[in-house]
Design an enzyme around this catalytic site. Structure first.
Site, PDB file in Angstrom:
ATOM      1  N   GLU A  44       6.754  -4.339  -7.527  1.00 32.80           N
ATOM      2  CA  GLU A  44       6.480  -3.069  -6.869  1.00 32.80           C
ATOM      3  C   GLU A  44       7.562  -2.056  -7.249  1.00 32.80           C
ATOM      4  OE1 GLU A  44       3.846  -3.673  -3.181  1.00 32.80           O
ATOM      5  OE2 GLU A  44       5.900  -3.937  -2.534  1.00 32.80           O
ATOM      6  N   ASN A  92      -0.829  -5.160   2.835  1.00 33.80           N
ATOM      7  CA  ASN A  92       0.382  -5.030   3.636  1.00 33.80           C
ATOM      8  C   ASN A  92       0.159  -3.841   4.569  1.00 33.80           C
ATOM      9  OD1 ASN A  92       2.919  -4.550   4.661  1.00 33.80           O
ATOM     10  ND2 ASN A  92       3.853  -3.996   2.697  1.00 33.80           N
ATOM     11  N   TRP A  93      -0.175  -4.164   5.818  1.00 36.68           N
ATOM     12  CA  TRP A  93      -0.531  -3.084   6.761  1.00 36.68           C
ATOM     13  C   TRP A  93       0.688  -2.297   7.227  1.00 36.68           C
ATOM     14  CZ3 TRP A  93      -4.498  -5.722  10.648  1.00 36.68           C
ATOM     15  CH2 TRP A  93      -5.642  -6.098   9.924  1.00 36.68           C
ATOM     16  N   LYS A  94       1.865  -2.814   6.964  1.00 37.00           N
ATOM     17  CA  LYS A  94       3.118  -2.198   7.443  1.00 37.00           C
ATOM     18  C   LYS A  94       3.034  -1.988   8.959  1.00 37.00           C
ATOM     19  CE  LYS A  94       3.806  -0.467   2.844  1.00 37.00           C
ATOM     20  NZ  LYS A  94       4.422   0.499   1.938  1.00 37.00           N
ATOM     21  N   GLU A 141      11.034  -1.849   1.454  1.00 35.90           N
ATOM     22  CA  GLU A 141      11.412  -1.189   2.717  1.00 35.90           C
ATOM     23  C   GLU A 141      12.409  -2.044   3.500  1.00 35.90           C
ATOM     24  OE1 GLU A 141       7.362  -0.424   3.942  1.00 35.90           O
ATOM     25  OE2 GLU A 141       7.195   0.958   2.254  1.00 35.90           O
ATOM     26  N   SER A 166       0.806   2.172  -4.710  1.00 34.39           N
ATOM     27  CA  SER A 166      -0.298   3.136  -4.807  1.00 34.39           C
ATOM     28  C   SER A 166      -1.506   2.594  -5.577  1.00 34.39           C
ATOM     29  CB  SER A 166       0.188   4.452  -5.408  1.00 34.39           C
ATOM     30  OG  SER A 166       1.195   5.031  -4.584  1.00 34.39           O
ATOM     31  N   GLY A 206      -0.727  -1.339   0.125  1.00 32.27           N
ATOM     32  CA  GLY A 206      -0.289  -0.737   1.383  1.00 32.27           C
ATOM     33  C   GLY A 206      -1.383   0.166   1.948  1.00 32.27           C
ATOM     34  N   GLY A 207      -1.244   1.455   1.710  1.00 38.14           N
ATOM     35  CA  GLY A 207      -2.137   2.455   2.306  1.00 38.14           C
ATOM     36  C   GLY A 207      -3.617   2.118   2.204  1.00 38.14           C
ATOM     37  N   GLY A 264       3.656   4.134  -1.824  1.00 42.72           N
ATOM     38  CA  GLY A 264       3.311   5.157  -0.848  1.00 42.72           C
ATOM     39  C   GLY A 264       3.439   6.572  -1.373  1.00 42.72           C
ATOM     40  N   HIS A 291      10.433  -7.043   0.655  1.00 41.71           N
ATOM     41  CA  HIS A 291       9.761  -5.757   0.400  1.00 41.71           C
ATOM     42  C   HIS A 291      10.817  -4.662   0.275  1.00 41.71           C
ATOM     43  CE1 HIS A 291       7.401  -2.128   1.008  1.00 41.71           C
ATOM     44  NE2 HIS A 291       6.382  -2.828   0.567  1.00 41.71           N
TER      45      HIS A 291
HETATM   46  P1  PGA Z   1       1.236   1.434  -1.157  1.00 42.67           P
HETATM   47  O1  PGA Z   1       2.242   0.291  -0.655  1.00 42.67           O
HETATM   48  O2  PGA Z   1       0.004   0.735  -1.683  1.00 42.67           O
HETATM   49  O3  PGA Z   1       0.942   2.252   0.060  1.00 42.67           O
HETATM   50  O4  PGA Z   1       1.927   2.183  -2.224  1.00 42.67           O
HETATM   51  C1  PGA Z   1       2.390  -0.906  -1.360  1.00 42.67           C
HETATM   52  C2  PGA Z   1       3.449  -1.750  -0.686  1.00 42.67           C
HETATM   53  O5  PGA Z   1       4.405  -1.213  -0.143  1.00 42.67           O
HETATM   54  O6  PGA Z   1       3.350  -3.002  -0.685  1.00 42.67           O
END
Ligand code: PGA
Length: 251
Positions: A167, A9-11, A97, A212, A233-234, A173, A95
């Site tokens: 999640e 997930n590149w956001k 967010e 994470s 994500g990251g 994050g 998600h």
């Molecule tokens: P993260 O994000 O790996 O940066 O914690 C995961 C996500 O939001 O899907």
């Protein structure tokens, strides 16, 4: 046997140049991932570029969100049929967010899930509790409520062509990963809940962990019985890290 899925997930990150570099890095190392399916979810505007550059590789791609509507006067929205039209396999829905920053409810998330499936996309339904909810001991109730909104609208059979991502919001994050046991407990709860409605669907559905996940902790998380991959994500923005997570799922 559930094939592991490692989805990035590149956001809201990237540029034309950085996307090219990222895909080049993935192409160069994808042969080292032997078991897991790898997928990337770029920002909408880069999906065609990603699609073109991934051609000939086994890496699939999807979107980070999707409209609950099919077409028409919905300024700023992207319809699920459009994503299917440009070759997307997946769409992330719900998600944290989207839920917390943009106020998307369980019911709205469920309608996106339904719209995605109707267009032939595989929704990746995100569920997970806030830190205060974990501290209050209501993690399972929260996850159950999020799942029930979808089950009520779509029925249990819909999970035969869907993916779930657990999640914990406090792990996203933050560098604070759930322990393998903490994650496994919730994954087992989710599968058990689905099994109470349809055992075959529950046995087949892939439940990813997200929050994470990185090359240092992926192997022990992926070794857990009910963890069938990751939503990253990251670490998905660094090709070597993302590939290393994929390698951690090698049989
Ligand atoms: P993260 O994000 O790996 O940066 O914690 C995961 C996500 O939001 O899907």
């Amino acid at each position: 046997m559930r094939q592991p899925l490692v989805a990035g997930n590149w956001k809201m990150n990237g540029s034309t140049d950085s996307v090219n570099a990222l895909i080049e890095g993935l192409r160069a190392g994808i042969d080292t991932v032997t078991t897991a399916e790898m997928a990337v979810c770029p920002p909408y505007v880069y999906i065609p570029q990603v699609a073109a550059r991934l051609a000939g590789t086994p890496i699939s791609y999807g979107a980070q969100d999707v409209s609950d509507q099919e077409a028409g006067a919905y300024t700023g929205e992207v319809a699920p049929g459009m994503l299917a039209d440009i070759g997307c396999k997946y769409a992330i829905v719900g998600h944290s967010e989207r839920r917390s920053i943009y106020g998307e409810s369980d019911e709205f998330t469920a309608s996106k899930f339904a719209a995605a499936r109707k267009a032939g996309l595989i929704p990746i339904l995100c569920v997970g509790e806030l830190l205060e909810e974990r501290e209050q001991g209501i993690t399972e109730q929260v996850v159950e409520r999020q799942l029930d909104a979808v089950i009520d609208l779509e029925g249990i059979a819909a999970f035969a062509s869907a993916v779930i991502a657990y999640e914990p919001v406090w792990a996203i994050g933050t560098g604070k990963t759930a322990t393998p046991d903490q994650a496994q407990d919730v994954h087992a709860f989710i599968r058990g809940k689905l099994a109470g409605l349809d055992k075959a669907v529950a046995d087949g559905v892939r439940i990813l962990y997200g929050g994470s996940m990185n090359p240092g902790n992926a192997a022990e998380l992926l070794a857990m019985q009910d963890i069938d991959g990751g939503l990253i994500g990251g670490a998905s923005l660094k090709p070597d890290d993302f590939l290393a997570i994929g390698q951690a799922a090698n049989a």
